[in-house]
Design an enzyme around this catalytic site. Structure first.
Site, PDB file in Angstrom:
ATOM      1  N   HIS A 158       0.831  -1.220   0.000  1.00  0.00           N
ATOM      2  CA  HIS A 158       0.000   0.000   0.000  1.00  0.00           C
ATOM      3  C   HIS A 158       0.861   1.263   0.000  1.00  0.00           C
ATOM      4  O   HIS A 158       0.439   2.299   0.502  1.00  0.00           O
ATOM      5  CB  HIS A 158      -0.954   0.046   1.207  1.00  0.00           C
ATOM      6  CG  HIS A 158      -1.680  -1.235   1.449  1.00  0.00           C
ATOM      7  ND1 HIS A 158      -2.906  -1.512   0.886  1.00  0.00           N
ATOM      8  CD2 HIS A 158      -1.340  -2.333   2.167  1.00  0.00           C
ATOM      9  CE1 HIS A 158      -3.298  -2.730   1.265  1.00  0.00           C
ATOM     10  NE2 HIS A 158      -2.350  -3.249   2.041  1.00  0.00           N
ATOM     11  N   SER A 279      14.736  21.950 -15.687  1.00  0.00           N
ATOM     12  CA  SER A 279      13.539  22.735 -15.939  1.00  0.00           C
ATOM     13  C   SER A 279      13.970  24.095 -16.471  1.00  0.00           C
ATOM     14  O   SER A 279      15.007  24.623 -16.083  1.00  0.00           O
ATOM     15  CB  SER A 279      12.765  22.902 -14.632  1.00  0.00           C
ATOM     16  OG  SER A 279      11.969  24.062 -14.686  1.00  0.00           O
ATOM     17  N   LYS A 285      15.844  21.877 -10.476  1.00  0.00           N
ATOM     18  CA  LYS A 285      15.206  20.625 -10.898  1.00  0.00           C
ATOM     19  C   LYS A 285      16.097  19.695 -11.706  1.00  0.00           C
ATOM     20  O   LYS A 285      16.878  20.127 -12.542  1.00  0.00           O
ATOM     21  CB  LYS A 285      13.982  20.949 -11.762  1.00  0.00           C
ATOM     22  CG  LYS A 285      12.871  21.629 -10.991  1.00  0.00           C
ATOM     23  CD  LYS A 285      12.042  20.654 -10.220  1.00  0.00           C
ATOM     24  CE  LYS A 285      10.826  20.282 -11.026  1.00  0.00           C
ATOM     25  NZ  LYS A 285       9.997  19.336 -10.295  1.00  0.00           N
ATOM     26  N   GLU A 292       9.833   8.587 -16.845  1.00  0.00           N
ATOM     27  CA  GLU A 292       8.503   9.156 -17.098  1.00  0.00           C
ATOM     28  C   GLU A 292       8.018   8.828 -18.510  1.00  0.00           C
ATOM     29  O   GLU A 292       6.861   8.472 -18.728  1.00  0.00           O
ATOM     30  CB  GLU A 292       8.524  10.682 -16.914  1.00  0.00           C
ATOM     31  CG  GLU A 292       8.607  11.111 -15.465  1.00  0.00           C
ATOM     32  CD  GLU A 292       8.678  12.627 -15.346  1.00  0.00           C
ATOM     33  OE1 GLU A 292       7.729  13.200 -14.801  1.00  0.00           O
ATOM     34  OE2 GLU A 292       9.664  13.223 -15.811  1.00  0.00           O
ATOM     35  N   TYR A 319      -8.464 -13.052 -46.474  1.00  0.00           N
ATOM     36  CA  TYR A 319      -7.850 -11.727 -46.406  1.00  0.00           C
ATOM     37  C   TYR A 319      -8.902 -10.634 -46.559  1.00  0.00           C
ATOM     38  O   TYR A 319      -9.854 -10.768 -47.324  1.00  0.00           O
ATOM     39  CB  TYR A 319      -6.788 -11.573 -47.512  1.00  0.00           C
ATOM     40  CG  TYR A 319      -6.159 -10.185 -47.500  1.00  0.00           C
ATOM     41  CD1 TYR A 319      -5.109  -9.884 -46.641  1.00  0.00           C
ATOM     42  CD2 TYR A 319      -6.660  -9.166 -48.318  1.00  0.00           C
ATOM     43  CE1 TYR A 319      -4.555  -8.606 -46.606  1.00  0.00           C
ATOM     44  CE2 TYR A 319      -6.109  -7.886 -48.288  1.00  0.00           C
ATOM     45  CZ  TYR A 319      -5.063  -7.614 -47.430  1.00  0.00           C
ATOM     46  OH  TYR A 319      -4.528  -6.355 -47.389  1.00  0.00           O
TER      47      TYR A 319
END
Ligand code: ARG
Length: 458
Positions: A158, A279, A285, A292, A319
């Site tokens: 969790h 950034s 940053k 990501e 096809y």
């Protein structure tokens, strides 16, 4: 005009310009040129051997195709949209160059079995490459596990601290996923690696072809057994996209953890600068772009699977032109998966872990509570009662703003008279980890054995 089309005979009107572009696939299927030429050379060789076309024609065809191959590879080939796809671009150029011999190449063949062949040839090579990329990522995981073999980190459920584990054990969890991904690719290869050529348009051919010989020439261990299925089967592509989706889901979970672990809140790992960007406004940053993006690209790979499944759903045999739409999702999945695996293997290898920070986090959050309960069980207390005792102890700690390792023996004994001085040795992080010795557990000796096993398996 209709006359420049290889199928122009029954037409009186030229194709509408926009329709021509709309129906063409050359812009994306030109990447099949190598497979198309290889397949045609094998087909022509077989036609010659069977006496279906003259051997001089075979020689001219093979030489002509090789020249076309060179031209394409040198970037000297003009692909034409009005010739629709890679198959007709190559065949038309061949006939232009060598005349009638070129026009004999398509004897006993259809574009329907030809395209099925080309995709299988293409995917089969890509599968081998993808498996090699998976192996590289597995190597990086083993590298990290060995480098940080006894680093302790918190294990989560969790996303809450649960029990201490070895960081190496966590790396090996991904190794298990990737081993299964590799097996799925290997399994997909078995079903991709079957020769469909010889099915003709759908029913087979009237010429005395030798499919087994073509299979031999093209290194296929088997030939398909039903002509209708040969030209309408795209299971292998769906399977590949499904296996790729599962693989990407694994990479997305790993990405998510790396993103989280590299935050200033966690500070468990430091990704190499070469995999991050800054950034434009916030000078402090360092963004984890690579994980990501991999997390994000999972969406398109899942989308490609759904596109392919939806494309094939309810299609009548055999096809249908719909099937021309199979290539873009397939190619995109291949490119995306290869790119993600490649960048991930390097990123994982170069990532730096922060053992002190991980250990500090592992020590918090009452992570050894289960170990106290297990200790009480070994002292003869039933597990459920032990659980209750430790629950009360944790409550005491919360109320007094302390953690389990800070309790004195006198405090322990407030909760159970069975607790003795040996409690302290059984609830260190090392003791907690190393007590989990059964197969699959996080004990150091276990993880070392699993690393050895993984290395052997390669
Ligand atoms: N470009 C077509 C495809 O990708 C090749 C097969 C076309 N066959 C046909 N009968 N139109 O599927």
């Amino acid at each position: 005009m209709s006359k420049d089309k290889l199928w122009g005979g029954r037409f009186t009107q030229p194709t509408d310009k926009f329709v021509e572009e709309f129906t063409a696939s050359i812009n994306f299927d030109k990447r099949l040129y190598h497979q198309d030429i290889r397949g045609s050379i094998a087909h022509a060789t077989m036609l010659g051997r069977q006496g279906i076309i003259p051997t001089e024609d075979v020689e001219a065809i093979v030489a002509g195709l090789k020249e076309i191959l060179e031209r394409i590879e040198a970037g000297n080939f003009d692909f034409s949209v009005s010739l629709e796809d890679i198959h007709m671009n190559i065949e038309a150029r061949l006939s232009e160059k060598i005349g009638d011999a070129g026009k004999r190449l398509h004897t006993g063949r259809s574009r329907n079995d030809q395209v099925a062949l080309d995709i299988r040839l293409y995917l089969r090579d890509e599968l081998v490459e993808i498996m090699a990329y998976i192996d590289r990522l597995i190597d990086s995981l083993i590298f990290q596990a060995e480098e940080n073999i006894s680093v302790i980190m918190p294990g989560f459920t969790h996303l809450q601290t649960a029990q201490p584990i070895l960081f190496s054990h966590h790396m090996l969890a991904y190794l298990e996923m990737l081993k299964r991904d590799r097996e799925r690719m290997q399994d997909c290869l078995k079903r991709t690696n079957v020769l469909p050529l010889g099915a003709g348009a759908l029913a087979g051919t009237t010429f005395p072809i030798d499919r087994e010989y073509v299979a031999e020439l093209l290194d296929f261990p088997a030939v398909t057994r039903n002509s209708l299925d040969s030209v309408s089967d795209r299971d292998f592509a769906m399977e590949f996209c499904a296996a790729s989706s599962i693989l990407m889901v694994h990479l997305s979970r790993f990405s998510e953890e790396l993103i989280l672990w590299s935050t200033s809140e966690f500070k468990f790992v430091d990704l190499s600068d070469s995999f991050c960007t800054g950034s434009s406004i916030m000078p402090q940053k360092k963004n984890p772009d690579v994980p990501e993006l991999v997390r994000g690209k999972t969406g398109r790979v899942n989308g490609n699977l759904v596109a392919l499944l939806t494309l094939m759903k309810s299609l009548p045999l055999a096809y249908n032109k719909d099937m021309q739409e199979d290539k873009e999702p397939l190619f995109d999945t291949i490119d995306t998966v290869k790119g993600c695996l490649k960048v991930f293997a390097d990123m994982v290898r170069e990532m730096r872990v922060n053992p002190a920070r991980m250990k500090e986090a592992a020590a918090g959050g009452f992570s050894t509570a289960t170990d106290v309960a297990d200790y009480l069980v070994r002292k003869g207390i039933p597990f459920r009662d032990a659980h209750e005792i430790v629950g009360k102890t944790v409550r005491y700690c919360i109320e007094n703003e302390m953690d389990i390792p800070e309790l004195s023996l006198a405090e322990w004994q407030l909760f159970s008279g069975r607790i003795e001085a040996d409690i302290f040795d059984s609830i260190t992080l090392e003791a907690s980890v190393n007590a989990r010795k059964a197969t699959g557990g996080t004990a150091l000796e276990r993880v070392q054995a699993e690393i050895a096993r993984a290395k052997e398996g390669r």
